[in-house]
Design a protein around this motif. Sequence first.
Motif, mmCIF file in Angstrom:
data_model
loop_
_atom_site.group_PDB
_atom_site.id
_atom_site.type_symbol
_atom_site.label_atom_id
_atom_site.label_comp_id
_atom_site.label_asym_id
_atom_site.label_seq_id
_atom_site.Cartn_x
_atom_site.Cartn_y
_atom_site.Cartn_z
ATOM 1 N N GLN A 99 0.819 -1.209 0.000
ATOM 2 C CA GLN A 99 0.000 0.000 0.000
ATOM 3 C C GLN A 99 0.854 1.261 0.000
ATOM 4 N N SER A 100 1.971 1.199 -0.701
ATOM 5 C CA SER A 100 2.845 2.361 -0.808
ATOM 6 C C SER A 100 3.722 2.200 -2.037
ATOM 7 N N SER A 101 3.467 3.032 -3.050
ATOM 8 C CA SER A 101 4.341 2.988 -4.226
ATOM 9 C C SER A 101 5.729 3.492 -3.870
ATOM 10 N N THR A 102 5.843 4.325 -2.821
ATOM 11 C CA THR A 102 7.158 4.805 -2.381
ATOM 12 C C THR A 102 8.006 3.648 -1.857
ATOM 13 N N GLY B 155 3.753 -0.221 -12.822
ATOM 14 C CA GLY B 155 2.797 -1.114 -12.173
ATOM 15 C C GLY B 155 2.499 -0.709 -10.742
ATOM 16 N N ALA B 156 3.510 -0.159 -10.045
ATOM 17 C CA ALA B 156 3.312 0.253 -8.649
ATOM 18 C C ALA B 156 2.241 1.326 -8.530
ATOM 19 N N ASP B 157 2.227 2.260 -9.485
ATOM 20 C CA ASP B 157 1.212 3.317 -9.448
ATOM 21 C C ASP B 157 -0.195 2.747 -9.639
ATOM 22 N N VAL B 158 -0.317 1.743 -10.496
ATOM 23 C CA VAL B 158 -1.618 1.102 -10.689
ATOM 24 C C VAL B 158 -2.023 0.357 -9.418
ATOM 25 N N GLY B 159 -1.056 -0.277 -8.762
ATOM 26 C CA GLY B 159 -1.348 -1.019 -7.538
ATOM 27 C C GLY B 159 -1.916 -0.153 -6.438
ATOM 28 N N THR B 160 -1.314 1.015 -6.210
ATOM 29 C CA THR B 160 -1.833 1.901 -5.158
ATOM 30 C C THR B 160 -3.197 2.478 -5.542
ATOM 31 N N ALA B 161 -3.438 2.667 -6.857
ATOM 32 C CA ALA B 161 -4.752 3.155 -7.304
ATOM 33 C C ALA B 161 -5.825 2.095 -7.069
ATOM 34 N N LEU B 162 -5.500 0.832 -7.301
ATOM 35 C CA LEU B 162 -6.459 -0.247 -7.046
ATOM 36 C C LEU B 162 -6.838 -0.307 -5.568
ATOM 37 N N MET B 163 -5.867 -0.076 -4.696
ATOM 38 C CA MET B 163 -6.168 -0.107 -3.264
ATOM 39 C C MET B 163 -7.074 1.064 -2.870
ATOM 40 N N SER B 164 -6.911 2.204 -3.532
ATOM 41 C CA SER B 164 -7.799 3.336 -3.221
ATOM 42 C C SER B 164 -9.240 3.013 -3.608
ATOM 43 N N VAL B 165 -9.434 2.295 -4.718
ATOM 44 C CA VAL B 165 -10.782 1.888 -5.128
ATOM 45 C C VAL B 165 -11.380 0.932 -4.099
ATOM 46 N N LEU B 166 -10.554 -0.008 -3.621
ATOM 47 C CA LEU B 166 -11.035 -0.976 -2.642
ATOM 48 C C LEU B 166 -11.466 -0.286 -1.346
ATOM 49 N N PHE B 167 -10.630 0.623 -0.852
ATOM 50 C CA PHE B 167 -10.929 1.274 0.424
ATOM 51 C C PHE B 167 -12.062 2.291 0.314
ATOM 52 N N SER B 168 -12.382 2.712 -0.891
ATOM 53 C CA SER B 168 -13.472 3.686 -1.045
ATOM 54 C C SER B 168 -14.851 3.038 -0.954
ATOM 55 N N THR B 169 -14.918 1.716 -1.050
ATOM 56 C CA THR B 169 -16.201 1.026 -0.913
ATOM 57 C C THR B 169 -16.607 0.981 0.557
ATOM 58 N N SER C 32 0.506 8.907 -0.824
ATOM 59 C CA SER C 32 -0.478 9.429 -1.782
ATOM 60 C C SER C 32 -1.816 8.710 -1.618
ATOM 61 N N LEU C 33 -1.782 7.435 -1.179
ATOM 62 C CA LEU C 33 -3.019 6.692 -0.962
ATOM 63 C C LEU C 33 -3.881 7.366 0.094
ATOM 64 N N ALA C 34 -3.275 7.770 1.194
ATOM 65 C CA ALA C 34 -4.021 8.427 2.259
ATOM 66 C C ALA C 34 -4.628 9.738 1.770
ATOM 67 N N VAL C 35 -3.886 10.493 0.950
ATOM 68 C CA VAL C 35 -4.394 11.770 0.456
ATOM 69 C C VAL C 35 -5.554 11.556 -0.500
ATOM 70 N N VAL C 36 -5.442 10.574 -1.396
ATOM 71 C CA VAL C 36 -6.525 10.299 -2.345
ATOM 72 C C VAL C 36 -7.788 9.887 -1.592
ATOM 73 N N LEU C 37 -7.644 9.034 -0.597
ATOM 74 C CA LEU C 37 -8.808 8.620 0.185
ATOM 75 C C LEU C 37 -9.406 9.800 0.940
ATOM 76 N N LEU C 38 -8.555 10.685 1.451
ATOM 77 C CA LEU C 38 -9.036 11.874 2.143
ATOM 78 C C LEU C 38 -9.821 12.782 1.191
ATOM 79 N N VAL C 39 -9.267 13.012 0.010
ATOM 80 C CA VAL C 39 -9.932 13.869 -0.975
ATOM 81 C C VAL C 39 -11.267 13.262 -1.399
ATOM 82 N N ALA C 40 -11.273 11.930 -1.584
ATOM 83 C CA ALA C 40 -12.519 11.263 -1.973
ATOM 84 C C ALA C 40 -13.586 11.415 -0.892
ATOM 85 N N ALA C 41 -13.174 11.291 0.373
ATOM 86 C CA ALA C 41 -14.130 11.446 1.476
ATOM 87 C C ALA C 41 -14.664 12.871 1.543
#
Length: 554
Positions: free
Chosen positions: A59-62, A88-102, A188-197
């Motif tokens: 859960q971290s592309s970094t 691929g790492a960037d796609v992986g963290t994006a997939l996790m953001s989709v999962l956590f947004s449900t 970036s995952l935490a920020v994307v989830l925050l922005v989505a919320a």
Amino acid sequence: MKHLLNLLAAVALLVWGTHLVRTGVLRVFGGNLRKFLARSMRNRFTAALSGIGVTALVQSSTATSLMTSSFVGQGLITLPAALAVMRGADVGTALMSVLFSTDLSWLSPLFIFTGVVFSITRPASAAGRFGRILIGLGLMLLALQLVVQATGPLFDSPAMRAVLVSISSDVLLEITIGAALAVVAYSSLAVVLLVAAMASSAVVPLDVALGLVLGANLGSGVLAVLTTAKSDIAVRQVTVGNLLFKLLGVAVAAPFVGMYLQYVRPYVSDATQLVVLYHLAFNVVVSIGFIFLTGWVAELVKRLLPVPKEGSSTARPQHLDPSALSTPSLAISNAAREALHQADVVETMLIGMLNVIRHNDLKLADELRKLDDTVDRLYSDIKYYLTKISREALGEEESKRWTDIISFTINMEQVGDIIERVIIDIEDKKIKPQRNFSPAGMAEIVELHERLVANLRLGMSVFLNGNVRDAQKLLEEKARFRDLERAYASTHLSRLMDRTAPSMETSSLHIDLISDLKRINSHICSIAYPILDSAGALAPSRLRESRLHPLDNP
């Protein structure tokens, strides 16, 4: 003020949950993830797929970037392959953001309860470490709920809405703010989830949210560059190349934010899903569209950051990458490689010592004595590097490896000190007085020296591979060497009784020399003790005679 504190606490909890998951996964699966990445470099497409899988777990592309960069720094993979992994790492963290947004709110108490039970009841086991991962996941889900609850009252104020209106008028400002948030949050995952919320609560307009998402993607690239700023150039090339891809992607995507909302919004009514799907679409399009540019970007980065040509890198640490400290399994591997580098310097000193004895080479003697300073400096650097690794983040095997590396470097440092003292004695008692060993005495020294070099190379292999059979062989060599030292001391006394002139002139030096060679051999053979002890093949006072077939190759 209360609502602001609630929001800040929720954001902090989200970042901390992400940190717990990342460190927990690296602690449990770190070594296996590194091996998986290393085996997946056959072509750019398998490399990208491995990046997706590893980043989805970590859960971290970094973190993936740091592992991949270390491979490049060690010469294990090429720069284009590493850049493909990052696609691929960037796609992986994006997939996790989709999962956590449900809506997974029902999982939060289950994960936290189960994780705490595992962590308390079995803290030192794999189950306890897995419990930390569950706690992190539960905290992330809980934090997202708290963000939604805290943003409503806070952003109802006219002043805050005026600020948001000013932001919405500048896409570049949105990207800058999103990047800064990703750097500060280290995720970036935490920020994307925050922005989505926040978008789901209508706190920020959708166009602003998408601009912040672009900035978060850019911020993850900036964060990796900052993290590796003090690393070797070969390591920095990966993070700089990844940042170039992100800059190119953001530049291409920014003008089309309005088009995305126009064509996708009628089909996706939920604001949260609209934001995270944009994040996913951005990374998928950029990764697929730009993966064929990995070779071109790699060449550009090599021109921007050329690796300097160095005559000799013996005196400086080669593998102690400070950016790897956040990934304990990787840092342990780096320290082990540096310990072998230290042993290589010791081997150079040991081989050179015989040339000094044979040819009375004062210039070489001076060079070898300076190499002992290098050995001491490497020992200090390795020890300091290991102390900066979080012991709490290490598993049982990694903790043992940590101790083995310290023990190995101490032995190598002491061997270097002994060799330096031997060379000083040779200068003072043989070269300057212009004395020579007898032919028989010189032959004994040569034989002991050859055994020492062979044992040192075997000891390095034992340290690297942990092979029990080789460790048993190394410890057996200790007894053989001791017997030889006693036999040669006895034959030297016989030559003294025969009043052999060279033997009489160098008697004290000869006895001291073979004694020092035995001490060097003892330090080398000490490498075998931790391996045999772990395998249960070490008796309290002697090596067990029984063979442990199942443990021959741990």
